[in-house]
Design a protein around this motif. Structure first.
Motif, PDB file in Angstrom:
ATOM      1  N   THR A   1      -5.050 -11.915  -3.596  1.00 34.05           N
ATOM      2  CA  THR A   1      -4.950 -11.806  -2.138  1.00 34.05           C
ATOM      3  C   THR A   1      -3.695 -12.484  -1.610  1.00 34.05           C
ATOM      4  O   THR A   1      -3.124 -13.381  -2.253  1.00 34.05           O
ATOM      5  CB  THR A   1      -6.164 -12.442  -1.447  1.00 34.05           C
ATOM      6  OG1 THR A   1      -6.137 -13.859  -1.674  1.00 34.05           O
ATOM      7  CG2 THR A   1      -7.470 -11.870  -1.977  1.00 34.05           C
TER       8      THR A   1
ATOM      9  N   GLN B   1      -7.962   0.113 -10.253  1.00 36.33           N
ATOM     10  CA  GLN B   1      -6.842   0.872  -9.684  1.00 36.33           C
ATOM     11  C   GLN B   1      -5.783   1.215 -10.729  1.00 36.33           C
ATOM     12  O   GLN B   1      -4.641   1.508 -10.382  1.00 36.33           O
ATOM     13  CB  GLN B   1      -6.229   0.081  -8.534  1.00 36.33           C
ATOM     14  CG  GLN B   1      -7.165  -0.097  -7.349  1.00 36.33           C
ATOM     15  CD  GLN B   1      -7.564   1.228  -6.697  1.00 36.33           C
ATOM     16  OE1 GLN B   1      -6.812   2.195  -6.729  1.00 36.33           O
ATOM     17  NE2 GLN B   1      -8.759   1.269  -6.122  1.00 36.33           N
TER      18      GLN B   1
ATOM     19  N   ASN C   1     -14.575  -5.813  -5.197  1.00 31.49           N
ATOM     20  CA  ASN C   1     -14.525  -4.593  -4.385  1.00 31.49           C
ATOM     21  C   ASN C   1     -13.711  -3.487  -5.066  1.00 31.49           C
ATOM     22  O   ASN C   1     -13.228  -3.653  -6.190  1.00 31.49           O
ATOM     23  CB  ASN C   1     -14.014  -4.898  -2.971  1.00 31.49           C
ATOM     24  CG  ASN C   1     -12.616  -5.500  -2.958  1.00 31.49           C
ATOM     25  OD1 ASN C   1     -11.751  -5.121  -3.746  1.00 31.49           O
ATOM     26  ND2 ASN C   1     -12.378  -6.445  -2.046  1.00 31.49           N
ATOM     27  N   SER C   2     -13.533  -2.376  -4.353  1.00 38.14           N
ATOM     28  CA  SER C   2     -12.907  -1.183  -4.925  1.00 38.14           C
ATOM     29  C   SER C   2     -11.438  -1.372  -5.267  1.00 38.14           C
ATOM     30  O   SER C   2     -10.867  -0.601  -6.038  1.00 38.14           O
ATOM     31  CB  SER C   2     -13.049  -0.002  -3.958  1.00 38.14           C
ATOM     32  OG  SER C   2     -12.413  -0.286  -2.714  1.00 38.14           O
ATOM     33  N   GLY C   3     -10.795  -2.395  -4.683  1.00 41.04           N
ATOM     34  CA  GLY C   3      -9.382  -2.620  -4.940  1.00 41.04           C
ATOM     35  C   GLY C   3      -9.094  -3.518  -6.125  1.00 41.04           C
ATOM     36  O   GLY C   3      -7.934  -3.828  -6.391  1.00 41.04           O
ATOM     37  N   SER C   4     -10.124  -3.927  -6.849  1.00 42.54           N
ATOM     38  CA  SER C   4      -9.910  -4.795  -8.000  1.00 42.54           C
ATOM     39  C   SER C   4      -8.911  -4.144  -8.958  1.00 42.54           C
ATOM     40  O   SER C   4      -8.991  -2.941  -9.229  1.00 42.54           O
ATOM     41  CB  SER C   4     -11.235  -5.050  -8.722  1.00 42.54           C
ATOM     42  OG  SER C   4     -11.096  -6.082  -9.678  1.00 42.54           O
TER      43      SER C   4
ATOM     44  N   PRO D   1      -9.261  -3.670   0.805  1.00 44.95           N
ATOM     45  CA  PRO D   1      -9.027  -3.113  -0.526  1.00 44.95           C
ATOM     46  C   PRO D   1      -8.640  -1.632  -0.478  1.00 44.95           C
ATOM     47  O   PRO D   1      -9.053  -0.890   0.419  1.00 44.95           O
ATOM     48  CB  PRO D   1     -10.383  -3.278  -1.207  1.00 44.95           C
ATOM     49  CG  PRO D   1     -11.374  -3.140  -0.087  1.00 44.95           C
ATOM     50  CD  PRO D   1     -10.704  -3.765   1.122  1.00 44.95           C
TER      51      PRO D   1
ATOM     52  N   TYR E   1       0.838  -1.203   0.000  1.00 50.20           N
ATOM     53  CA  TYR E   1       0.000   0.000   0.000  1.00 50.20           C
ATOM     54  C   TYR E   1       0.872   1.252   0.000  1.00 50.20           C
ATOM     55  O   TYR E   1       0.602   2.219  -0.726  1.00 50.20           O
ATOM     56  CB  TYR E   1      -0.914  -0.017   1.221  1.00 50.20           C
ATOM     57  CG  TYR E   1      -1.814   1.195   1.326  1.00 50.20           C
ATOM     58  CD1 TYR E   1      -3.057   1.220   0.703  1.00 50.20           C
ATOM     59  CD2 TYR E   1      -1.411   2.321   2.039  1.00 50.20           C
ATOM     60  CE1 TYR E   1      -3.875   2.343   0.786  1.00 50.20           C
ATOM     61  CE2 TYR E   1      -2.219   3.447   2.128  1.00 50.20           C
ATOM     62  CZ  TYR E   1      -3.448   3.445   1.499  1.00 50.20           C
ATOM     63  OH  TYR E   1      -4.255   4.561   1.575  1.00 50.20           O
TER      64      TYR E   1
ATOM     65  N   GLU F   1      -7.725  -8.753   4.244  1.00 51.38           N
ATOM     66  CA  GLU F   1      -8.338  -8.564   2.926  1.00 51.38           C
ATOM     67  C   GLU F   1      -8.936  -7.160   2.825  1.00 51.38           C
ATOM     68  O   GLU F   1     -10.133  -6.983   2.634  1.00 51.38           O
ATOM     69  CB  GLU F   1      -9.401  -9.638   2.681  1.00 51.38           C
ATOM     70  CG  GLU F   1      -8.910 -11.062   2.868  1.00 51.38           C
ATOM     71  CD  GLU F   1      -7.730 -11.415   1.979  1.00 51.38           C
ATOM     72  OE1 GLU F   1      -7.564 -10.773   0.933  1.00 51.38           O
ATOM     73  OE2 GLU F   1      -6.954 -12.318   2.341  1.00 51.38           O
TER      74      GLU F   1
ATOM     75  N   LEU G   1      -4.176  -6.152  -2.709  1.00 57.55           N
ATOM     76  CA  LEU G   1      -4.814  -4.908  -2.274  1.00 57.55           C
ATOM     77  C   LEU G   1      -6.247  -4.776  -2.781  1.00 57.55           C
ATOM     78  O   LEU G   1      -6.772  -3.668  -2.867  1.00 57.55           O
ATOM     79  CB  LEU G   1      -3.977  -3.709  -2.739  1.00 57.55           C
ATOM     80  CG  LEU G   1      -2.597  -3.584  -2.088  1.00 57.55           C
ATOM     81  CD1 LEU G   1      -1.773  -2.500  -2.768  1.00 57.55           C
ATOM     82  CD2 LEU G   1      -2.719  -3.294  -0.593  1.00 57.55           C
ATOM     83  N   GLY G   2      -6.872  -5.899  -3.087  1.00 60.64           N
ATOM     84  CA  GLY G   2      -8.261  -5.845  -3.523  1.00 60.64           C
ATOM     85  C   GLY G   2      -8.623  -7.038  -4.377  1.00 60.64           C
ATOM     86  O   GLY G   2      -7.753  -7.687  -4.966  1.00 60.64           O
ATOM     87  N   GLN G   3      -9.919  -7.323  -4.449  1.00 64.11           N
ATOM     88  CA  GLN G   3     -10.431  -8.453  -5.210  1.00 64.11           C
ATOM     89  C   GLN G   3     -11.454  -7.987  -6.243  1.00 64.11           C
ATOM     90  O   GLN G   3     -11.858  -6.821  -6.255  1.00 64.11           O
ATOM     91  CB  GLN G   3     -11.066  -9.468  -4.261  1.00 64.11           C
ATOM     92  CG  GLN G   3     -10.111  -9.986  -3.200  1.00 64.11           C
ATOM     93  CD  GLN G   3     -10.785 -10.946  -2.239  1.00 64.11           C
ATOM     94  OE1 GLN G   3     -11.313 -11.987  -2.644  1.00 64.11           O
ATOM     95  NE2 GLN G   3     -10.774 -10.610  -0.954  1.00 64.11           N
TER      96      GLN G   3
END
Length: 462
Positions: free
Chosen positions: A153, A143, A136-139, A104, A84, A102, A131-133
């Protein structure tokens, strides 16, 4: 008169052509960038940082042909928050994600791949995201990544043998079927090399987040054979074979040759670095591509890995999950483009400095309100323009630990204790000087108090 007119016309035409050409960025103004991050590789795990048992000729050559950093730090002492910090340019006092889990990246955050895309770069990631799946917002595609193949993950990345990875297809992150009998690292590596081989109309940024040598301790079989006797036993003494705990224990599978696998993983990774350098030269990309190699944090001591056997942290104290130097000081090598050859930099830097550095390298505006400072000057052979007043870390998984480095001084706060070390004389952090230098401690304590705000994910339990 006609000759004078002709000369004047030719001269003026040349001026126009030259001025027009100067408005077009050269390839070095728009360099490609490859950032390689190993997983849980220790400061002492490669030859150019002191490793004696495992041979790493390609990384050593990369250091000899580039610049080696002796005082480079990870964002944190575990995976997710360190990655991050790399992606956002924020240290742990201002980070949203400050521990593993987990969690995101949020939708509206300024992140490294978005910055590169906004400045005309194509972006690709191979390996471990963490940092995301997809839901969710971290896909990854949300990004800033154009291409991706790997693990979404941390938990999934513990398995080198898996029945699926993840990829971006038609603008969405989807499951990618895998042969569960195939080691994932060589497969992902070939996909990364295929990406480099295809033509690029735009400059590219490739993030190669290698999953080795993280536990579990399974190296690619072909390389592991180098570290086995004819009877299949390890060429090393195996004092810590790992047996998986009963249900509810750690996720790593049993392993009876962790030392052999550890050496083989680092060996295999080094060979891949050599293949990368050869490929870049074959493709004519070596003159306008920066390549960076580092680790996400210090060496782990899990899954049967015997950190002491290979002296993985070298002269440093501690390992993964410590805020001593062994947990956060990591290798960093820069190579290619204009990078000075055979140089060493001892400037204290951290991976939250990468984002502003890349901004300088691509002649872009660095994001505002970040903690990182550019070290692009070092990469062009100059002294660093800006220096950190201090570097700050915090870690929440074992209570609440903090560390500050300011010049030669290092303060570590953990489990109710406050320690002070002089790194210029005591790199191994063996002599606590807190009682001897109370004024220095007070100064460092003030930094600790003013360098952070609470994260909604990791509030202090007062």
């Amino acid at each position: 008169m006609k000759k004078l007119f002709s000369y004047a016309f030719i001269l003026s035409s040349l001026v126009i052509l030259l001025s027009a050409k100067s408005d077009v960025p050269s390839t070095i103004d728009r360099p490609n960038i490859i950032y390689i991050m190993a997983d849980d590789l220790g400061y002492g795990d490669i030859g150019c940082y002191g490793q004696k048992t495992i041979k790493t000729p390609n990384l050593d050559k990369m250091a000899a042909e580039g610049t080696r950093f002796t005082d480079f730090y990870s964002g944190n002492t575990v995976c997710a928050p360190s990655r991050y910090a790399l992606m956002t340019g924020l240290h742990m006092g201002h980070a949203y994600i400050r521990g593993n889990g987990e969690f995101p990246i949020r939708e509206n955050e300024q992140v490294l791949p978005k910055m590169m895309k906004e400045n005309g770069y194509t972006t690709a990631m191979f390996g471990k995201w963490g940092l995301g799946q997809s839901h969710n917002s971290g896909s990854p595609e949300k990004q800033g990544w154009d291409e991706f193949l790997g693990y979404a993950t941390q938990g999934h990345a513990h398995r080198f043998y898996t029945n699926n990875l993840w990829t971006i297809k038609d603008g969405k992150c989807e499951s990618y079927p895998m042969d569960s009998l195939q080691h994932s690292h060589p497969f992902i590596t070939e996909k990364a090399f295929d990406y480099l081989k295809k033509g690029h109309e735009k400059p590219f940024f490739m993030y190669w987040a290698i999953t080795m040598p993280h536990a579990e301790m399974y190296a690619p079989p072909a390389t592991l054979k180098k570290y086995l006797n004819p009877d299949g036993s390890s060429i090393f003494e195996e004092n810590k074979p790992f047996v998986q705990k009963a249900k509810g224990g750690r996720s790593y599978r049993s392993q009876d040759k962790p030392n052999a696998n550890m050496a083989a993983m680092i060996d295999h990774m080094d060979a891949d670095i050599g293949r990368l350098m050869t490929l870049l030269k074959e493709l004519g990309l070596d003159k306008n591509t920066y390549v960076f190699f580092t680790s996400d944090n210090g060496p782990h001591n899990e899954g049967g890995r015997d950190m002491e056997f290979f002296d993985s942290n070298g002269p440093l104290k501690g390992f993964k999950r410590d805020l001593y130097e062994g947990g956060i000081r990591v290798p960093m090598i820069a190579w290619g483009a204009n990078v000075p050859k055979g140089k060493t930099s001892n400037e204290p830097l951290a991976n939250w400095d990468v984002m502003p550095t890349f901004a300088d390298l691509i002649k872009a505006k660095s994001p505002q309100n970040i903690d990182g400072l550019s070290f692009a000057n070092i990469l062009s052979g100059k002294k660093i323009a800006q220096k950190h007043d201090y570097l700050y870390w915090e870690f929440h998984e074992r209570g609440f630990d903090q560390a500050v480095r300011k010049g030669k001084w290092k303060l570590v706060k953990q489990k109710g204790n406050t320690e002070l070390f002089d790194l210029s004389k005591d790199l191994s952090e063996t002599t606590d000087l807190a009682a001897k230098y109370p004024k220095i401690v007070a100064e460092m304590e003030k930094i600790v108090q003013t360098s952070r705000v609470d994260s909604e994910l990791f509030p202090l339990k007062r």
